[in-house]
Enzyme design. Structure first.
Site, mmCIF file in Angstrom:
data_model
loop_
_atom_site.group_PDB
_atom_site.id
_atom_site.type_symbol
_atom_site.label_atom_id
_atom_site.label_comp_id
_atom_site.label_asym_id
_atom_site.label_seq_id
_atom_site.Cartn_x
_atom_site.Cartn_y
_atom_site.Cartn_z
ATOM 1 N N ASP A 338 -6.668 -20.269 13.263
ATOM 2 C CA ASP A 338 -8.108 -20.077 13.174
ATOM 3 C C ASP A 338 -8.640 -20.188 14.613
ATOM 4 O O ASP A 338 -7.989 -20.782 15.481
ATOM 5 C CB ASP A 338 -8.692 -21.161 12.273
ATOM 6 C CG ASP A 338 -10.197 -21.230 12.395
ATOM 7 O OD1 ASP A 338 -10.836 -20.191 12.192
ATOM 8 O OD2 ASP A 338 -10.713 -22.315 12.722
ATOM 9 N N ASP A 340 -12.443 -20.721 15.823
ATOM 10 C CA ASP A 340 -13.508 -21.679 16.125
ATOM 11 C C ASP A 340 -13.254 -23.036 15.478
ATOM 12 O O ASP A 340 -13.073 -23.134 14.271
ATOM 13 C CB ASP A 340 -14.858 -21.117 15.657
ATOM 14 C CG ASP A 340 -15.170 -19.787 16.342
ATOM 15 O OD1 ASP A 340 -14.803 -19.641 17.530
ATOM 16 O OD2 ASP A 340 -15.736 -18.895 15.682
HETATM 17 MG MG LIG Z 1 -12.729 -22.933 12.152
#
Ligand SMILES: [Mg+2]
Length: 503
Positions: A338, A340
Site C-alpha cells: 500500500d 499512503d
Molecule cells: Mg494506507
C-alpha cells in the site's frame, strides 16, 4: 450447530514408486459412500523414467488421475499432486499404508471438526507387530511411525495453508524430512495441526537388506533441516538428539590409531583401537538386544554397526557441502505495498511531490524484497482523482518521487475511483491485487499485500493473497485485532516473508 449433511470436499494425493497394493489402498476410498467420497483422486507415479515402462499395476479406475514426476522424490510428487487439485482439502496418503474400510467416513468426521486456524489433521498410524518375536531393526523404524508427528503417511491439509507456505520443499529428495519441514513451516506461519480420529494401518514391509546403511543418507537431509529451521529443530518436533556426535567419535578412533602408529606410539594406537572396538560392540549389542534372537539378524546388525558410523559422518559431510548456501525459499514471489500510511506518510489527496515523506522501514523493506528476488508493486487507492481533487498527473509525479526515494518499484497500480463508483479495483475489493499479480506474472497466492489498514489485508484475502498489516497510530484497533498477520513496520513484514519465520 454443525450441519449433519456437511461433507467437506477433499482430494486424495498418493505418490507412489510402484509398490504393489495400490489398488488395495484405494479401494476403501473409491468404494466410499457418496457423502464421504473424495472429489478427486490423484496417483503420482514417481518411478524413475527408465523404470516406469508401463501403467501402474492395479490402477484402471477411471476416477483415478495419474501424474508422472519421473523419480524426483516424494516431495516433488506430492507437490505436483496437490497443485493439480482444486479441492479445499488435500489428503496425502503414502503408498504403503492400508486405510481400513471406514477410513473415508472417519476422515469426513475429522475434516468437519477442524477449527479455523488449524491447517490440517493427521491420521493415527497403527503398525501391527510381528507375531511371536521382537521386531527387526528395519521393522522398528516402521513402528516408530506410530509416534511420529505430522507425517504424510495420512495427512489432510487445507489447500489454503499449503498455498500460504508454498507446499513442499522439493530440495528434499528422499522420503525422510520433507514432511517435518512442511510441518515446521506451517507452524511458523501460525497454523496448528491436530490429531484426527481416523486410523490407518501401516503393515510391516519386508525390510530391504542393509536398509540401515542407505538410511544414513538422511544425515544430509538433517543438514538441510538445520539450515532451514535452525539448530533447535529437533526440540520443536520433540525428537531426541541425533546420534551423529557418537558416530563422529567412533569414526575418529581408527584414524587416531593410525596416526599414533605412524608417529610411533603403539600403546596409544592400541588404546584407540580398543576403544573403537568397545564402542562398536556396544552399538551392535544395543541393536541386537532390541531385535529378534535370530542368527541372520545378528550378523546383519554386527556388520552394519561397523559401517554405520563412518557412513553417517560421510553423509553429514555431503550435506554440509550440498546445502552450504541453502536457506529458506520465500513462499511469496511478489510484495504489493500500500502507498499512503505504509510506504510514505499519509498526506490526504497529495498531489505535491515535495510533501512526500517515506515511512520508517519503507526503503529497507523494498530493498530487502528486491535482494531476495521478489517483485515489488504498489497498489494504492487514489479516490482524489475520481473526486477531481487531484489529477492523474499529480499522482504520477508523487509516485515518481516515491520511486526515487525508496524504489525502484516494478509496478505502480492505482484505483482512481470513489467508493460510490462501485468498481472492482478499490481495496478492500480484490481487483487491483489480482491485476497486479497478473501484470507481474505471478499467482495472487504468491503475493503478499503489506498495508496499514483493514482494507489492505481484506483485499489480500479476497484475492487469495497473504495480507500483513503494518499498523500506524491511526490504524483502528479492531483492524489490528482482525488482521491475519501484523508486523511492526514494512521492513519487519518483508523480513517475515523472506525468512518465513516468526518475528
Ligand atoms: Mg494506507
Amino acid at each position: 450447530m454443525m450441519d449433519p449433511e456437511y461433507a467437506p470436499e477433499y482430494a486424495i494425493v498418493v505418490p507412489t514408486v510402484g509398490r504393489p497394493g495400490l489398488a488395495e489402498l484405494l479401494r476403501p476410498v473409491l468404494e466410499a459412500p457418496e457423502e464421504s467420497a473424495p472429489s478427486d483422486v490423484v496417483v503420482v507415479d514417481d518411478r524413475p523414467e527408465d523404470e516406469a515402462t508401463g501403467p501402474l499395476p492395479g490402477i484402471d479406475d477411471p476416477r483415478v488421475r495419474t501424474l508422472r514426476t519421473g523419480g524426483r522424490g516424494p516431495a516433488t510428487a506430492r507437490q505436483a499432486g496437490w497443485q493439480s487439485c482444486t479441492a479445499p482439502w488435500i489428503v496425502f496418503l503414502d503408498d504403503d499404508v492400508r486405510p481400513p474400510w471406514d477410513w473415508a467416513h472417519r476422515l469426513r468426521g475429522d475434516l468437519r471438526s477442524v477449527p479455523r486456524g488449524v491447517a490440517g489433521t493427521q491420521g493415527r498410524i497403527v503398525v501391527p507387530r510381528p507375531e511371536g518375536r521382537r521386531p527387526t531393526d528395519s521393522e522398528r523404524n516402521t513402528i516408530a511411525l506410530e509416534r511420529a508427528r505430522w507425517i504424510t503417511a495420512d495427512l489432510a491439509l487445507r489447500r489454503s495453508a499449503l498455498e500460504r507456505v508454498g507446499g513442499f520443499d522439493t530440495r528434499f529428495r528422499r522420503a525422510y524430512r520433507e514432511d517435518t519441514d512442511l510441518a515446521l513451516r506451517l507452524e511458523d506461519a501460525g497454523f496448528r495441526l491436530r490429531q484426527g480420529a481416523r486410523v490407518c494401518v501401516h503393515p510391516l514391509a519386508e525390510g530391504r537388506p542393509r536398509a540401515s546403511l542407505s538410511a544414513q543418507r538422511g544425515n544430509a537431509d538433517d543438514v538441510l533441516m538445520r539450515h532451514l529451521h535452525g539448530t533447535r529443530w529437533r526440540e520443536r518436533v520433540e525428537e531426541p538428539r541425533g546420534t551423529l556426535r557418537s558416530h563422529l567419535i567412533t569414526t575418529a578412533l581408527p584414524l587416531a590409531a593410525l596416526a599414533a602408529t605412524v608417529k610411533g606410539h603403539p600403546r596409544l594406537a592400541a588404546a584407540a583401537g580398543a576403544l573403537w572396538a568397545a564402542r562398536t560392540v556396544g552399538f551392535a549389542a544395543r541393536r541386537i538386544v532390541a531385535g529378534p534372537a535370530r542368527f541372520d539378524e545378528w550378523v546383519d546388525m554386527a556388520l552394519t554397526s561397523v559401517a554405520i558410523p563412518p557412513l553417517a559422518v560421510w553423509y553429514r559431510g555431503v550435506g554440509e557441502l550440498r546445502y552450504a548456501r541453502a536457506h529458506r525459499r520465500p513462499s511469496v514471489r511478489a510484495v504489493l505495498f500500500d502507498r499512503d500510511g505504509t510506504l510514505v506518510e499519509d498526506v490526504p489527496y497529495n498531489g505535491d511531490p515535495d510533501r512526500v515523506v517515506p515511512r520508517p522501514g519503507a526503503a529497507e523493506a523494498v530493498a530487502l524484497a528486491r535482494e531476495h528476488g521478489l517483485a515489488v508493486a504498489v497498489v494504492t487507492n487514489q479516490s482524489g482523482i475520481g473526486r477531481k481533487m487531484i489529477t492523474e498527473e499529480d499522482v504520477a509525479a508523487v509516485n515518481r518521487r516515491i520511486d526515487r526515494l525508496i524504489g525502484p518499484v516494478d509496478l505502480w497500480s492505482l484505483c482512481p475511483h470513489r467508493e460510490e463508483d462501485g468498481c472492482s479495483c478499490r481495496k478492500p475489493r480484490p481487483g487491483m491485487v489480482v491485476g497486479a499479480a497478473w501484470a507481474l506474472g505471478v499467482a495472487p497466492a504468491e503475493c503478499a499485500v503489506v498495508g496499514d489498514i483493514g482494507a489492505d489485508v481484506e483485499a489480500a484475502a479476497a484475492a487469495g493473497a497473504r495480507g500483513i498489516l503494518v499498523p500506524t497510530p491511526r490504524t483502528r484497533e479492531e483492524e489490528v485485532r482482525g488482521a491475519p498477520e501484523v508486523a511492526e513496520d514494512p521492513f519487519a513484514a518483508v523480513s517475515r516473508l523472506v525468512e518465513g519465520g516468526r518475528t
